[in-house]
Design a protein around this motif. Structure first.
Motif, PDB file in Angstrom:
ATOM      1  N   HIS A  86       0.833  -1.203   0.000  1.00  0.00           N
ATOM      2  CA  HIS A  86       0.000   0.000   0.000  1.00  0.00           C
ATOM      3  C   HIS A  86       0.872   1.259   0.000  1.00  0.00           C
ATOM      4  N   ASN A  87       0.258   2.375  -0.334  1.00  0.00           N
ATOM      5  CA  ASN A  87       0.903   3.675  -0.208  1.00  0.00           C
ATOM      6  C   ASN A  87       0.700   4.172   1.209  1.00  0.00           C
ATOM      7  N   HIS A  88       1.796   4.399   1.917  1.00  0.00           N
ATOM      8  CA  HIS A  88       1.667   4.771   3.323  1.00  0.00           C
ATOM      9  C   HIS A  88       1.339   6.257   3.441  1.00  0.00           C
ATOM     10  N   PRO A  89       0.347   6.613   4.252  1.00  0.00           N
ATOM     11  CA  PRO A  89      -0.032   8.025   4.388  1.00  0.00           C
ATOM     12  C   PRO A  89       1.082   8.856   5.020  1.00  0.00           C
ATOM     13  N   PHE A  90       1.270  10.064   4.470  1.00  0.00           N
ATOM     14  CA  PHE A  90       2.310  10.935   5.001  1.00  0.00           C
ATOM     15  C   PHE A  90       1.897  12.393   4.857  1.00  0.00           C
ATOM     16  N   CYS A  91       2.590  13.256   5.559  1.00  0.00           N
ATOM     17  CA  CYS A  91       2.444  14.697   5.384  1.00  0.00           C
ATOM     18  C   CYS A  91       3.839  15.310   5.357  1.00  0.00           C
ATOM     19  N   LEU A 135       9.339  14.348   5.934  1.00  0.00           N
ATOM     20  CA  LEU A 135       8.082  13.638   5.752  1.00  0.00           C
ATOM     21  C   LEU A 135       7.723  12.917   7.051  1.00  0.00           C
ATOM     22  N   ILE A 136       6.463  13.022   7.437  1.00  0.00           N
ATOM     23  CA  ILE A 136       5.940  12.272   8.578  1.00  0.00           C
ATOM     24  C   ILE A 136       5.048  11.168   8.036  1.00  0.00           C
ATOM     25  N   PHE A 137       5.463   9.942   8.209  1.00  0.00           N
ATOM     26  CA  PHE A 137       4.626   8.806   7.830  1.00  0.00           C
ATOM     27  C   PHE A 137       3.758   8.455   9.030  1.00  0.00           C
ATOM     28  N   LYS A 138       2.477   8.765   8.904  1.00  0.00           N
ATOM     29  CA  LYS A 138       1.530   8.551   9.990  1.00  0.00           C
ATOM     30  C   LYS A 138       1.258   7.048  10.149  1.00  0.00           C
ATOM     31  N   LYS A 139       0.525   6.713  11.179  1.00  0.00           N
ATOM     32  CA  LYS A 139       0.103   5.317  11.404  1.00  0.00           C
ATOM     33  C   LYS A 139       1.294   4.363  11.369  1.00  0.00           C
ATOM     34  N   SER A 140       2.384   4.772  11.969  1.00  0.00           N
ATOM     35  CA  SER A 140       3.603   3.959  11.969  1.00  0.00           C
ATOM     36  C   SER A 140       3.918   3.379  13.344  1.00  0.00           C
TER      37      SER A 140
END
Length: 415
Positions: A315-320, A369-374
């Motif tokens: 999957h593409n991991h969510p980030f901001c 970059l912050i990869f959320k849900k990690s």
């Protein structure tokens, strides 16, 4: 996301000339989240944390006063819990327990030992008698059914290395009733049929099916069942799919006649990902931007050797993006605006990808970059030492320390 995460990132970048690469765990947010989860549970139900999702000792310590206990799947995990507490209840599962693991589990007095096969049951009966140690067991059953919700990872209702097929229940009960068995005691059943289910109503239906089967076995074999462990499997969404509705789930459970009629039987849940995923952040600085055959790539300090979940799950991991203004070089700073970009790591493999073709408003070398849900299944499932890159650092937000801006306020554990 805790707003202090971004503030910490700015501070950390200011304090070091090296590209930032770290995990930040929000222990304060995690505790509030789990308190809310437990508060919504109906009577006769208890929550355990499956530490395979994230066995960080500080997470275990943060959850210790909240959960009923911990679920482990190896002696290594058992020791991690016992280093934090010598008395907290432990559930010990896993399909390939070795003789020394079973012996250690019995000696360390795990609360319930999940039995995955007839051979394992025979070994436990023998070891418990030899050690003269009363041992409470739960038989893990693989039910023959097509009614389970559909998820990416299914461990029951189909051919599986996990648990015993339900037709073997009579053989298991016969072993437990033999006169040679003096110390292994059946306390109930364990079910764990799937992982990352996002459908709350179907999850309740699955639990109803578990309870129905146990009720049938109680009547047929005259069993006194103290515990039904319904496993975990509560999902976390990594895209736009709606999250698992815990309020709906617990409300339906509370209204359930089957749950209300449990009496003295305890219903256990052992989630992992659902508890911790949203309270861990993998942060990595962009160290290069390049255009290759009409495709932009952002290369980060880090990658799948630190966070393998997106590659593992496909999957593409969510980030901001956290913009950083510091630029120490005399030449132009590379940047893209309103473009699609693929986020890759520093490894020499095309598999080192965390997000493909993400549309960004603006991204520059030096931004973070912050990869959320990690918080779950990210660091510990990764191939940390591939190519020998340094590990990330680990930082923890705890009550009272996150408003500070000095490095002394950070609880730091080097990876």
């Amino acid at each position: 996301m805790n707003p202090k995460v971004k503030e910490w990132i700015h501070v950390l970048q200011e304090q070091s000339s090296e590209p930032l690469c770290a995990y930040i765990y929000d222990l304060e947010g995690l505790q509030k989240h789990v308190q809310g989860i437990i508060k919504a549970l109906p009577v006769s139900t208890s929550l355990f944390y499956a530490i395979k999702a994230n066995p960080d000792p500080k997470m275990i310590q943060a959850l210790l006063p909240l959960v009923r206990g911990f679920e482990v799947a190896s002696i290594g995990e058992l020791n991690k819990v016992r280093e934090v507490s010598e008395s907290v209840p432990i559930l010990f599962g896993g399909p390939g327990k070795k003789d020394d693991e079973l012996e250690m589990a019995i000696r360390k007095k795990v609360t319930y030992l999940h039995i995955e096969s007839l051979l394992e049951l025979k070994k436990v009966i023998r070891l418990a008698k030899r050690e003269q140690q009363p041992t409470q067991v739960l038989l893990r059953m693989n039910l023959r059914t097509n009614t389970l919700p559909h998820t990416k990872i299914t461990m029951g209702g189909r051919p599986s290395p996990f648990g015993m097929d339900e037709y073997l229940i009579e053989d298991a009960l016969s072993l437990l009733k033999e006169k040679e068995n003096t110390h292994a005691h059946l306390c109930g059943f364990h079910f764990h049929s799937l992982s990352n289910n996002l459908q709350a109503a179907l999850h309740v239906e699955m639990i109803h099916y578990y309870l129905q089967k146990v009720d049938e076995w109680k009547k047929r074999y005259g069993l006194d069942i103290q515990v039904i462990n319904a496993g975990g499997g509560f999902g976390v969404s990594y895209d736009d799919t709606p999250e698992f509705d815990w309020e709906c789930f617990t409300s339906l459970l509370a209204q359930s006649e089957q749950v209300q009629s449990l009496g003295n039987t305890q219903l256990f849940f052992e989630p992992g990902r659902f508890l911790v995923a949203d309270y861990g952040y993998y942060v990595a600085e962009v160290i290069d931007l390049k255009l290759s055959q009409d495709q932009y790539f952002a290369i980060i300090r880090g990658g799948t050797h630190h966070n393998r979940l997106p590659a593992s799950w496909g999957h593409n991991h969510p980030f901001c993006i956290v913009p950083q203004e510091r630029w120490l070089y005399p030449f132009e700073r590379p940047e893209i605006t309103k473009k699609g970009v693929t986020i890759v790591g520093e490894l020499c493999t095309p598999k080192d990808c965390l997000h493909s073709n993400a549309l960004v408003e603006r991204l520059r070398v030096g931004d973070t970059l912050i990869f959320k849900k990690s918080g779950a299944y990210c660091w510990t499932i990764s191939h940390h030492d591939f190519l020998g890159h340094p590990h990330p650092k680990f930082y923890y937000i705890t009550e009272g320390n996150h408003d500070e801006k000095s490095n002394d306020s950070f609880q730091i554990l080097n990876g």
